[in-house]
Design a protein around this motif. Structure first.
Motif, PDB file in Angstrom:
ATOM      1  N   ALA A  75       0.720  -1.344   0.069  1.00 33.32           N
ATOM      2  CA  ALA A  75      -0.166   0.148   0.044  1.00 33.32           C
ATOM      3  C   ALA A  75       0.885   1.276   0.100  1.00 33.32           C
ATOM      4  O   ALA A  75       0.304   2.271  -0.473  1.00 33.32           O
ATOM      5  CB  ALA A  75      -1.064   0.039   1.204  1.00 33.32           C
ATOM      6  N   THR A  76       2.001   1.346   0.509  1.00 33.95           N
ATOM      7  CA  THR A  76       3.006   2.365   0.720  1.00 33.95           C
ATOM      8  C   THR A  76       4.162   2.449  -0.291  1.00 33.95           C
ATOM      9  O   THR A  76       4.817   3.262  -0.601  1.00 33.95           O
ATOM     10  CB  THR A  76       3.466   2.617   2.191  1.00 33.95           C
ATOM     11  N   GLY A  77       3.980   1.434  -1.204  1.00 33.10           N
ATOM     12  CA  GLY A  77       4.935   1.463  -2.381  1.00 33.10           C
ATOM     13  C   GLY A  77       6.314   0.737  -2.259  1.00 33.10           C
ATOM     14  O   GLY A  77       7.047   1.126  -3.088  1.00 33.10           O
ATOM     15  N   VAL A  78       6.399   0.555  -0.997  1.00 36.50           N
ATOM     16  CA  VAL A  78       7.911   0.003  -0.463  1.00 36.50           C
ATOM     17  C   VAL A  78       7.847  -1.296  -1.447  1.00 36.50           C
ATOM     18  O   VAL A  78       9.099  -1.686  -2.256  1.00 36.50           O
ATOM     19  CB  VAL A  78       7.935  -0.293   0.806  1.00 36.50           C
ATOM     20  N   LEU A  79       7.065  -2.480  -1.298  1.00 35.69           N
ATOM     21  CA  LEU A  79       7.057  -3.578  -2.154  1.00 35.69           C
ATOM     22  C   LEU A  79       5.990  -3.194  -3.192  1.00 35.69           C
ATOM     23  O   LEU A  79       4.893  -3.026  -3.227  1.00 35.69           O
ATOM     24  CB  LEU A  79       6.682  -4.580  -1.456  1.00 35.69           C
ATOM     25  N   LYS A  80       6.454  -3.962  -4.585  1.00 33.80           N
ATOM     26  CA  LYS A  80       5.467  -3.927  -5.532  1.00 33.80           C
ATOM     27  C   LYS A  80       4.231  -5.064  -5.412  1.00 33.80           C
ATOM     28  O   LYS A  80       4.529  -6.006  -4.748  1.00 33.80           O
ATOM     29  CB  LYS A  80       6.141  -4.123  -7.109  1.00 33.80           C
ATOM     30  N   PRO A  81       3.254  -4.981  -6.240  1.00 36.10           N
ATOM     31  CA  PRO A  81       2.227  -5.861  -6.114  1.00 36.10           C
ATOM     32  C   PRO A  81       2.735  -7.348  -6.723  1.00 36.10           C
ATOM     33  O   PRO A  81       3.644  -7.254  -7.468  1.00 36.10           O
ATOM     34  CB  PRO A  81       1.122  -5.400  -7.149  1.00 36.10           C
ATOM     35  N   ASN A  82       2.444  -8.535  -5.927  1.00 39.17           N
ATOM     36  CA  ASN A  82       2.909  -9.709  -6.532  1.00 39.17           C
ATOM     37  C   ASN A  82       4.570  -9.785  -6.337  1.00 39.17           C
ATOM     38  O   ASN A  82       5.120 -10.071  -7.272  1.00 39.17           O
ATOM     39  CB  ASN A  82       2.420 -10.068  -7.765  1.00 39.17           C
ATOM     40  N   VAL A  83       4.783  -9.318  -5.158  1.00 37.25           N
ATOM     41  CA  VAL A  83       6.515  -9.026  -5.015  1.00 37.25           C
ATOM     42  C   VAL A  83       7.315 -10.004  -5.389  1.00 37.25           C
ATOM     43  O   VAL A  83       8.409  -9.904  -6.178  1.00 37.25           O
ATOM     44  CB  VAL A  83       6.608  -8.620  -3.716  1.00 37.25           C
ATOM     45  N   LEU A  84       6.862 -11.407  -5.196  1.00 32.71           N
ATOM     46  CA  LEU A  84       7.780 -12.400  -5.823  1.00 32.71           C
ATOM     47  C   LEU A  84       7.672 -12.854  -7.190  1.00 32.71           C
ATOM     48  O   LEU A  84       8.357 -13.836  -7.796  1.00 32.71           O
ATOM     49  CB  LEU A  84       7.744 -13.661  -4.824  1.00 32.71           C
ATOM     50  N   ASN A  85       6.429 -12.716  -7.821  1.00 30.50           N
ATOM     51  CA  ASN A  85       6.324 -12.983  -9.317  1.00 30.50           C
ATOM     52  C   ASN A  85       7.225 -12.356 -10.143  1.00 30.50           C
ATOM     53  O   ASN A  85       7.560 -11.280 -10.029  1.00 30.50           O
ATOM     54  CB  ASN A  85       4.561 -12.505  -9.574  1.00 30.50           C
ATOM     55  N   GLY A  86       7.759 -13.425 -11.071  1.00 30.38           N
ATOM     56  CA  GLY A  86       8.879 -12.823 -11.897  1.00 30.38           C
ATOM     57  C   GLY A  86      10.299 -13.109 -11.595  1.00 30.38           C
ATOM     58  O   GLY A  86      11.083 -13.103 -12.716  1.00 30.38           O
ATOM     59  N   ILE A  87      10.272 -13.459 -10.464  1.00 29.61           N
ATOM     60  CA  ILE A  87      11.712 -13.578  -9.830  1.00 29.61           C
ATOM     61  C   ILE A  87      12.177 -15.235 -10.138  1.00 29.61           C
ATOM     62  O   ILE A  87      11.160 -16.060  -9.999  1.00 29.61           O
ATOM     63  CB  ILE A  87      12.046 -13.266  -8.519  1.00 29.61           C
ATOM     64  N   ASP A  88      13.395 -15.310 -10.265  1.00 33.20           N
ATOM     65  CA  ASP A  88      13.625 -16.638 -10.531  1.00 33.20           C
ATOM     66  C   ASP A  88      13.371 -17.847  -9.822  1.00 33.20           C
ATOM     67  O   ASP A  88      13.151 -19.093 -10.174  1.00 33.20           O
ATOM     68  CB  ASP A  88      15.060 -16.697 -11.184  1.00 33.20           C
ATOM     69  N   ALA A  89      13.410 -17.530  -8.579  1.00 35.89           N
ATOM     70  CA  ALA A  89      13.132 -18.437  -7.467  1.00 35.89           C
ATOM     71  C   ALA A  89      11.841 -18.776  -7.083  1.00 35.89           C
ATOM     72  O   ALA A  89      11.646 -19.930  -6.196  1.00 35.89           O
ATOM     73  CB  ALA A  89      14.137 -18.119  -6.195  1.00 35.89           C
ATOM     74  N   TYR A  90      10.761 -18.042  -7.720  1.00 39.49           N
ATOM     75  CA  TYR A  90       9.567 -18.123  -7.029  1.00 39.49           C
ATOM     76  C   TYR A  90       8.845 -19.471  -6.993  1.00 39.49           C
ATOM     77  O   TYR A  90       8.252 -20.253  -6.116  1.00 39.49           O
ATOM     78  CB  TYR A  90       8.589 -17.148  -7.569  1.00 39.49           C
ATOM     79  N   GLY A  91       8.981 -20.000  -8.299  1.00 38.68           N
ATOM     80  CA  GLY A  91       8.207 -21.478  -8.421  1.00 38.68           C
ATOM     81  C   GLY A  91       8.954 -22.540  -7.490  1.00 38.68           C
ATOM     82  O   GLY A  91       8.101 -23.210  -6.878  1.00 38.68           O
ATOM     83  N   LEU A  92      10.128 -22.504  -7.441  1.00 39.92           N
ATOM     84  CA  LEU A  92      10.838 -23.524  -6.502  1.00 39.92           C
ATOM     85  C   LEU A  92      10.159 -23.281  -5.057  1.00 39.92           C
ATOM     86  O   LEU A  92      10.138 -24.217  -4.277  1.00 39.92           O
ATOM     87  CB  LEU A  92      12.420 -23.517  -6.533  1.00 39.92           C
ATOM     88  N   MET A  93      10.394 -22.018  -4.665  1.00 40.55           N
ATOM     89  CA  MET A  93       9.914 -21.681  -3.374  1.00 40.55           C
ATOM     90  C   MET A  93       8.524 -22.118  -2.958  1.00 40.55           C
ATOM     91  O   MET A  93       8.259 -22.740  -1.922  1.00 40.55           O
ATOM     92  CB  MET A  93      10.054 -20.147  -3.058  1.00 40.55           C
ATOM     93  N   MET A  94       7.514 -21.993  -4.068  1.00 40.42           N
ATOM     94  CA  MET A  94       6.112 -22.636  -3.726  1.00 40.42           C
ATOM     95  C   MET A  94       6.225 -23.867  -3.465  1.00 40.42           C
ATOM     96  O   MET A  94       5.561 -24.637  -2.732  1.00 40.42           O
ATOM     97  CB  MET A  94       5.467 -22.103  -4.814  1.00 40.42           C
ATOM     98  N   LEU A  95       7.108 -24.627  -4.628  1.00 40.62           N
ATOM     99  CA  LEU A  95       6.887 -26.115  -4.168  1.00 40.62           C
ATOM    100  C   LEU A  95       7.553 -26.621  -2.973  1.00 40.62           C
ATOM    101  O   LEU A  95       7.236 -27.353  -2.493  1.00 40.62           O
ATOM    102  CB  LEU A  95       7.716 -26.845  -5.533  1.00 40.62           C
ATOM    103  N   ALA A  96       8.873 -25.749  -2.758  1.00 41.17           N
ATOM    104  CA  ALA A  96       9.165 -26.383  -1.165  1.00 41.17           C
ATOM    105  C   ALA A  96       8.320 -26.277  -0.171  1.00 41.17           C
ATOM    106  O   ALA A  96       8.375 -26.942   0.941  1.00 41.17           O
ATOM    107  CB  ALA A  96      10.554 -25.304  -1.142  1.00 41.17           C
TER     108      ALA A  96
END
Length: 389
Positions: A248-269
């Motif tokens: 809400a304050t703009g420090v983190l973007k919406p869906n902050v982890l989407n698009g980074i290389d590690a996100y899919g593996l993190m979700m599986l883990a």
């Protein structure tokens, strides 16, 4: 078994689970299919008991689960919740209905620890299951730790067909309203205005490593704040709130982890965390859980229906729409999206009818999933888990 063999076998299990889920249009969720495969594998000794820790994915999941919760917080748009405040209240009412029914009637039939874990699993998703599971394992209650896993695996089988039937009724009402002129297409709600720069963070912190560093700091802050309350406020609850606030304050973007290389593996883990207790649970223990499962689901669904209908009546929603909102607690997103689109396409006979039905149902169902699974359940579970002993 070597780590690379364990890792590769787990990836095969998830590949098969995802394939079956897509083929059945998510009626058989990937979580359900994976649970069955792991259960059979462990009980037949086809998989070694240490399969999950050997793969190195289990410790990874335990490390990053807080980061995923911060990410969930950044999925939540405060503006959308303002527009759908009635939907949010119905979703909260449904979760409270689950808790009240299980805490009153359920405690007459089930052990309190089972009741607490059932409330978490029926009203929430993976994160809620992990919260109660961790507490149960710390208390040495293996069967209580397995109980929410079985609920999480099966709840889609109950939630999807029920919601599908109910949303079809709502879609028919809307279609009939379109045809008699009482319902017309609404002007599209303008998208939230966002700057081209979605975060105030420097570019150096928008890379994969930079993003993980910043989100990791947020989790550490959540742990520190939880410590100040002596654990009364759960770390995961604080992490979720920080995610919402920082988006809400703009420090983190919406869906902050989407698009980074590690996100899919993190979700599986983190998904692997919930399967751990299956390796050490006997078949007899699983059989003994069948009756508690039936009781928990029956009372949970009754609580959802009654409280959602009551809240819907007070807030001006039709009974089918209110109940569908409440049932979103059984599966959350993306099931809310899939079922809404299917109802519109199956009932609407023209492009205009389909679009109007979707415009009426979809925003409510998406917000419903966040209000039940992502927010209310995590808050409630964070409080109730401390009573498991």
């Amino acid at each position: 078994m070597t780590p690379i063999i364990a890792f590769t076998l787990i990836m095969l299990i998830w590949t098969v689970s995802d394939y079956i889920s897509k083929k059945t249009k998510a009626l058989l969720s990937s979580l359900f299919v994976a649970s069955i495969i792991f259960l059979i594998g462990f009980k037949t000794n086809l998989f070694p008991e240490d399969l999950l820790p050997t793969s190195a994915l289990l410790p990874l999941g335990q490390t990053v689960v807080g980061m995923i919760i911060v990410h969930l917080g950044t999925l939540i748009s405060l503006d959308e919740f303002k527009r759908q405040w009635r939907t949010f209240l119905i979703g909260v009412s449904a979760v409270l209905g689950i808790a009240i029914m299980l805490f009153t009637v359920g405690r007459l039939l089930l052990d309190t620890n089972y009741v607490l874990s059932a409330i978490a699993a029926i009203s929430g998703g993976t994160i809620s299951v992990i919260i109660v599971q961790e507490q149960a394992l710390n208390a040495g209650l293996i069967s209580v730790a397995v109980f929410p896993v079985l609920i999480a695996a099966l709840q889609g089988l109950i939630g999807f067909p029920l919601t599908s039937i109910i949303l079809r009724k709502e879609a028919m009402r809307i279609r009939d309203g379109v045809r008699d002129g009482s319902i017309t297409r609404k002007a599209a709600v303008e998208e939230e205005q966002t700057d081209a720069k979605e975060t105030i963070l420097p570019e150096a912190f928008q890379t994969t490593a930079g993003t993980l560093f910043v989100v990791g700091l947020v989790v550490i802050l959540a742990m520190f704040l939880s410590g100040l309350t002596n654990g009364w406020l759960n770390t995961f609850v604080i992490a979720l709130l920080l995610g919402i606030a920082l988006r809400a304050t703009g420090v983190l973007k919406p869906n902050v982890l989407n698009g980074i290389d590690a996100y899919g593996l993190m979700m599986l883990a983190i998904l692997l965390i919930i399967f751990g207790p299956l390796a050490t649970t006997s078949f007899a223990d699983l059989v003994e859980l069948l009756v508690p499962l039936l009781i928990a689901f029956s009372l949970g669904v009754i609580g959802i229906v009654l409280f959602a209908m009551l809240a819907g009546k007070l807030l001006g929603y039709t009974y089918p729409m209110a109940v569908a909102i409440g049932l979103s607690s059984l599966y959350g997103f993306p099931g809310t999206l899939i079922l809404s689109e299917e109802a519109a396409k199956n009932i609407g006979e023209t492009e205009d009818e389909i679009q109007i039905i979707e415009d009426e149902i979809l925003p409510k169902m998406v917000v419903a999933g966040f209000s039940t699974v992502t927010i209310t359940s995590v808050f409630l579970t964070g409080i109730l888990a401390s009573f498991i002993y």
